[in-house]
Design a protein around this motif. Sequence first.
Motif, mmCIF file in Angstrom:
data_model
loop_
_atom_site.group_PDB
_atom_site.id
_atom_site.type_symbol
_atom_site.label_atom_id
_atom_site.label_comp_id
_atom_site.label_asym_id
_atom_site.label_seq_id
_atom_site.Cartn_x
_atom_site.Cartn_y
_atom_site.Cartn_z
ATOM 1 N N UNK A 117 0.884 -1.167 0.000
ATOM 2 C CA UNK A 117 0.000 0.000 0.000
ATOM 3 C C UNK A 117 0.919 1.215 0.000
ATOM 4 N N UNK A 118 0.846 1.986 -1.073
ATOM 5 C CA UNK A 118 1.804 3.074 -1.264
ATOM 6 C C UNK A 118 1.839 4.038 -0.080
ATOM 7 N N UNK A 119 0.692 4.516 0.357
ATOM 8 C CA UNK A 119 0.681 5.506 1.430
ATOM 9 C C UNK A 119 1.245 4.944 2.731
ATOM 10 N N UNK A 120 0.966 3.670 2.962
ATOM 11 C CA UNK A 120 1.491 3.053 4.183
ATOM 12 C C UNK A 120 3.018 2.933 4.092
ATOM 13 N N UNK A 121 3.498 2.592 2.904
ATOM 14 C CA UNK A 121 4.950 2.484 2.706
ATOM 15 C C UNK A 121 5.625 3.830 3.002
ATOM 16 N N UNK A 122 5.050 4.904 2.466
ATOM 17 C CA UNK A 122 5.623 6.242 2.670
ATOM 18 C C UNK A 122 5.602 6.606 4.158
ATOM 19 N N UNK A 123 4.511 6.236 4.825
ATOM 20 C CA UNK A 123 4.395 6.512 6.271
ATOM 21 C C UNK A 123 5.490 5.791 7.062
ATOM 22 N N UNK A 124 5.724 4.533 6.710
ATOM 23 C CA UNK A 124 6.798 3.778 7.372
ATOM 24 C C UNK A 124 8.139 4.491 7.181
ATOM 25 N N UNK A 125 8.396 4.923 5.948
ATOM 26 C CA UNK A 125 9.667 5.600 5.646
ATOM 27 C C UNK A 125 9.810 6.865 6.484
ATOM 28 N N UNK A 126 8.723 7.619 6.576
ATOM 29 C CA UNK A 126 8.756 8.864 7.348
ATOM 30 C C UNK A 126 9.048 8.598 8.827
ATOM 31 N N UNK A 127 8.664 7.420 9.294
ATOM 32 C CA UNK A 127 8.912 7.064 10.695
ATOM 33 C C UNK A 127 10.304 6.441 10.891
ATOM 34 N N UNK A 128 11.097 6.412 9.818
ATOM 35 C CA UNK A 128 12.459 5.892 9.933
ATOM 36 C C UNK A 128 12.572 4.389 9.799
ATOM 37 N N UNK A 129 11.494 3.742 9.335
ATOM 38 C CA UNK A 129 11.553 2.289 9.133
ATOM 39 C C UNK A 129 12.070 1.994 7.725
ATOM 40 N N UNK A 130 12.752 0.858 7.603
ATOM 41 C CA UNK A 130 13.125 0.397 6.263
ATOM 42 C C UNK A 130 11.932 -0.354 5.690
ATOM 43 N N UNK A 131 11.615 -0.098 4.431
ATOM 44 C CA UNK A 131 10.539 -0.845 3.777
ATOM 45 C C UNK A 131 11.148 -1.686 2.664
ATOM 46 N N UNK A 132 10.854 -2.998 2.710
ATOM 47 C CA UNK A 132 11.342 -3.903 1.667
ATOM 48 C C UNK A 132 10.144 -4.296 0.802
ATOM 49 N N UNK A 133 10.254 -4.035 -0.494
ATOM 50 C CA UNK A 133 9.169 -4.369 -1.412
ATOM 51 C C UNK A 133 9.433 -5.740 -2.023
ATOM 52 N N UNK A 134 8.567 -6.706 -1.698
ATOM 53 C CA UNK A 134 8.744 -8.071 -2.201
ATOM 54 C C UNK A 134 7.800 -8.381 -3.350
ATOM 55 N N UNK A 135 8.067 -9.492 -4.019
ATOM 56 C CA UNK A 135 7.206 -10.025 -5.091
ATOM 57 C C UNK A 135 7.160 -9.129 -6.328
ATOM 58 N N UNK A 136 8.223 -8.404 -6.574
ATOM 59 C CA UNK A 136 8.321 -7.620 -7.811
ATOM 60 C C UNK A 136 7.168 -6.645 -7.961
ATOM 61 N N UNK A 137 6.624 -6.558 -9.169
ATOM 62 C CA UNK A 137 5.470 -5.683 -9.396
ATOM 63 C C UNK A 137 4.174 -6.457 -9.149
ATOM 64 N N UNK A 138 4.292 -7.764 -8.919
ATOM 65 C CA UNK A 138 3.102 -8.609 -8.790
ATOM 66 C C UNK A 138 2.647 -9.156 -10.131
ATOM 67 N N UNK A 139 3.368 -8.779 -11.204
ATOM 68 C CA UNK A 139 3.006 -9.227 -12.551
ATOM 69 C C UNK A 139 4.134 -10.020 -13.187
ATOM 70 N N UNK A 140 3.803 -11.102 -13.903
ATOM 71 C CA UNK A 140 4.859 -11.795 -14.651
ATOM 72 C C UNK A 140 5.373 -10.909 -15.789
ATOM 73 N N UNK A 141 6.474 -11.288 -16.379
ATOM 74 C CA UNK A 141 7.102 -10.577 -17.508
ATOM 75 C C UNK A 141 7.768 -9.261 -17.107
ATOM 76 N N UNK A 142 7.769 -8.928 -15.815
ATOM 77 C CA UNK A 142 8.481 -7.735 -15.367
ATOM 78 C C UNK A 142 9.588 -8.161 -14.416
#
Length: 241
Positions: A117-142
């Motif tokens: 969830x984009x907004x939640x990710x940004x909120x985590x970053x603002x709080x000094x947390x590291x955010x790791x994005x898993x599973x690529x884009x969620x789409x094959x071929x990327x």
Amino acid sequence: MAEAKPKYERILLKLSGEALAGNLGYGIDPEVIGDIAGEIRDVIDLGVQVALVIGGGNIFRGVAAASRGMDRASADYMGMLATVMNSLAMQDALEKVGVVTRVQSAIEMQAVAEPYIRRRAVRHLEKGRVVIFGAGTGNPYFTTDTAASLRAMEINAEVILKATKVDGIYSADPNKDKDAVKYQSLSYLDVLKKGLQVMDATATSLCMDNDLPIVVFDLTRRGNIKRVVMGEPIGTIVKGE
């Protein structure tokens, strides 16, 4: 004398899956992942916000499996799951060194990771947390490179730091060609025209369209992540004309 300030406030660090395997060549080397976690903590201590995208090549390569006759979409989904395994390992290593970390997965698996969830990710970053994005884009071929470019845009990162085993972009493989020349800086078009192996064309075009610089640097030298963040001229920068 005033403390030098970091050049960037929010970065996206792209690690290959192979980087986590170290010299094992396969799987995850706890010592290597621990070292990377320590380097990321040093960057967090500077007050820089850090997001991560990790490849899955140390566990499973969708493209390689597809070339051997497996359905490409199925193979890519397996590759995405491999990136989630790496993300969880990285989260564990970061939390062991005292860095609060969240994994967000593009494929929902609520028992192990938050949904992306984009907004939640940004909120985590603002709080000094590291955010790791898993599973690529969620789409094959990327690829995970494209995922890194996409997520970097979405969270308004100022730069993508692409960690590799060489200290920048060369005209040829420096391990095979002693006349290979290292580039200090390149434009996106140079990278696309010369077919340089920085990121795949989709990822590079995405960065070009949104004017997001990419710094390619050597992860194997300790302290390099911090050096790049501080703006030291290491590696190769890919940016607009």
